[in-house]
Design a protein around this motif. Structure first.
Motif, mmCIF file in Angstrom:
data_model
loop_
_atom_site.group_PDB
_atom_site.id
_atom_site.type_symbol
_atom_site.label_atom_id
_atom_site.label_comp_id
_atom_site.label_asym_id
_atom_site.label_seq_id
_atom_site.Cartn_x
_atom_site.Cartn_y
_atom_site.Cartn_z
ATOM 1 N N ASP A 75 0.841 -1.326 0.131
ATOM 2 C CA ASP A 75 0.033 0.078 -0.044
ATOM 3 C C ASP A 75 0.943 1.270 -0.025
ATOM 4 N N LYS A 76 2.049 1.195 0.736
ATOM 5 C CA LYS A 76 2.990 2.395 0.593
ATOM 6 C C LYS A 76 3.689 2.513 -0.857
ATOM 7 N N SER B 116 4.431 2.160 -5.292
ATOM 8 C CA SER B 116 4.153 2.854 -6.512
ATOM 9 C C SER B 116 3.053 2.147 -6.851
ATOM 10 N N ALA B 117 2.349 2.811 -7.988
ATOM 11 C CA ALA B 117 1.243 2.336 -8.404
ATOM 12 C C ALA B 117 1.557 1.149 -9.442
ATOM 13 N N LYS B 118 2.917 1.107 -10.012
ATOM 14 C CA LYS B 118 3.465 0.005 -10.798
ATOM 15 C C LYS B 118 3.584 -1.096 -9.845
ATOM 16 N N SER B 119 4.019 -0.967 -8.873
ATOM 17 C CA SER B 119 4.327 -2.180 -7.666
ATOM 18 C C SER B 119 2.930 -2.742 -7.297
ATOM 19 N N GLN B 120 2.017 -1.934 -7.093
ATOM 20 C CA GLN B 120 0.755 -2.348 -6.705
ATOM 21 C C GLN B 120 0.272 -3.254 -7.879
ATOM 22 N N MET B 121 0.185 -2.684 -9.061
ATOM 23 C CA MET B 121 -0.033 -3.451 -10.183
ATOM 24 C C MET B 121 0.390 -4.953 -10.390
ATOM 25 N N ASP B 122 1.851 -4.896 -10.134
ATOM 26 C CA ASP B 122 2.692 -6.259 -10.176
ATOM 27 C C ASP B 122 2.389 -7.186 -9.225
ATOM 28 N N TYR B 123 1.735 -6.720 -7.888
ATOM 29 C CA TYR B 123 1.191 -7.230 -6.855
ATOM 30 C C TYR B 123 0.040 -8.017 -7.307
#
Length: 246
Positions: free
Chosen positions: A103-104, A106-113
């Protein structure tokens, strides 16, 4: 080889079995499975913080990826390991510690998750992984035998390959012929040699077993070796006679 007519030159058995895995991996469905599995492992191992959390919270210090000396078999063994961590992965991806970290980000890391979660939660993915494991597991047993130091594999390889094919047939009775075709291509054109048949023939551990068999391929291979290694015609005739062939 012309100067040493009694000598034999054989390819590395472990390398040849690895090539069988390469041929299997070329199958369209298998390729998709491997690529999706690699996406999961890349996500975890590509982020040191996430990898540390996985080891601490889910795997108890164990790793999904383990180094192996053969390239293509390594893909299968990693897939096998991933399947063993199936439940741990599902729990880990929704662990509160990981979610707080994501949650902390970037948008890209959240998309990868989210993409990783999608693969892990997909039942069809795990069903296909389990099916592929039925193809590769018998071959891994052979690979571990020829790649180990506990015994000489020359007298066991012929029987081990037959046993692997029978195990595959029992596991996948409907479409085993598809995989047999791939295995036989490498076995007949790359791996199989008269010496393997000759090693099988005098092996008492195999020849005195209840399910022992001596087909024409074994006999011909054994006789070819006798003929090549014998110094004169008399030795060849006596060798054939000792096998009950004349």
């Amino acid at each position: 080889m012309q100067k040493r007519q009694h000598s034999y030159w054989l390819l590395c058995a472990a390398h040849c079995i690895d090539l069988i895995f390469e041929d299997i991996r070329k199958d369209k469905n298998v390729k998709i499975i491997v690529e999706r599995a690699q996406a999961v492992t890349r996500y975890i191992y590509g982020h040191p913080r996430i990898l540390n959390m996985f080891r601490e919270l889910a795997s108890r210090g164990r790793d999904i990826i383990r180094a192996r000396p053969t390239r293509f078999a390594s893909n299968f063994i990693s897939l096998e390991s991933l399947h063993k961590f199936k439940n741990e992965l599902k729990s880990f991806m929704y662990h509160k510690t990981l979610r707080a970290y994501i949650d902390k980000g970037s948008a890209k890391s959240q998309m990868d998750y989210l993409e990783c979660c999608h693969v892990i939660e997909e039942k069809e993915f795990w069903d296909r992984v389990a099916r592929y494991l039925k193809v590769g597991t018998p071959l891994v047993k052979v690979l571990r035998m020829v790649d180990g130091d506990d015994k000489n594999d020359m007298g066991y390889l012929y029987e081990a390959m037959d046993r692997a094919k029978m195990e595959l047939q029992q596991s996948l009775p409907r479409d085993y012929k598809k995989w047999w075709k791939i295995i036989n291509h490498r076995w007949e054109n790359t791996l199989h040699h008269d010496l393997h048949a000759a090693g099988y023939f005098p092996n008492p551990r195999l020849m005195y077993a209840d399910n022992a068999h001596v087909d024409s391929e074994v006999l011909h291979g054994t006789l070819n070796v006798i003929g090549r290694l014998s110094n004169d015609t008399r030795e060849k005739v006596e060798g054939r006679a000792s096998k009950g062939c004349i």
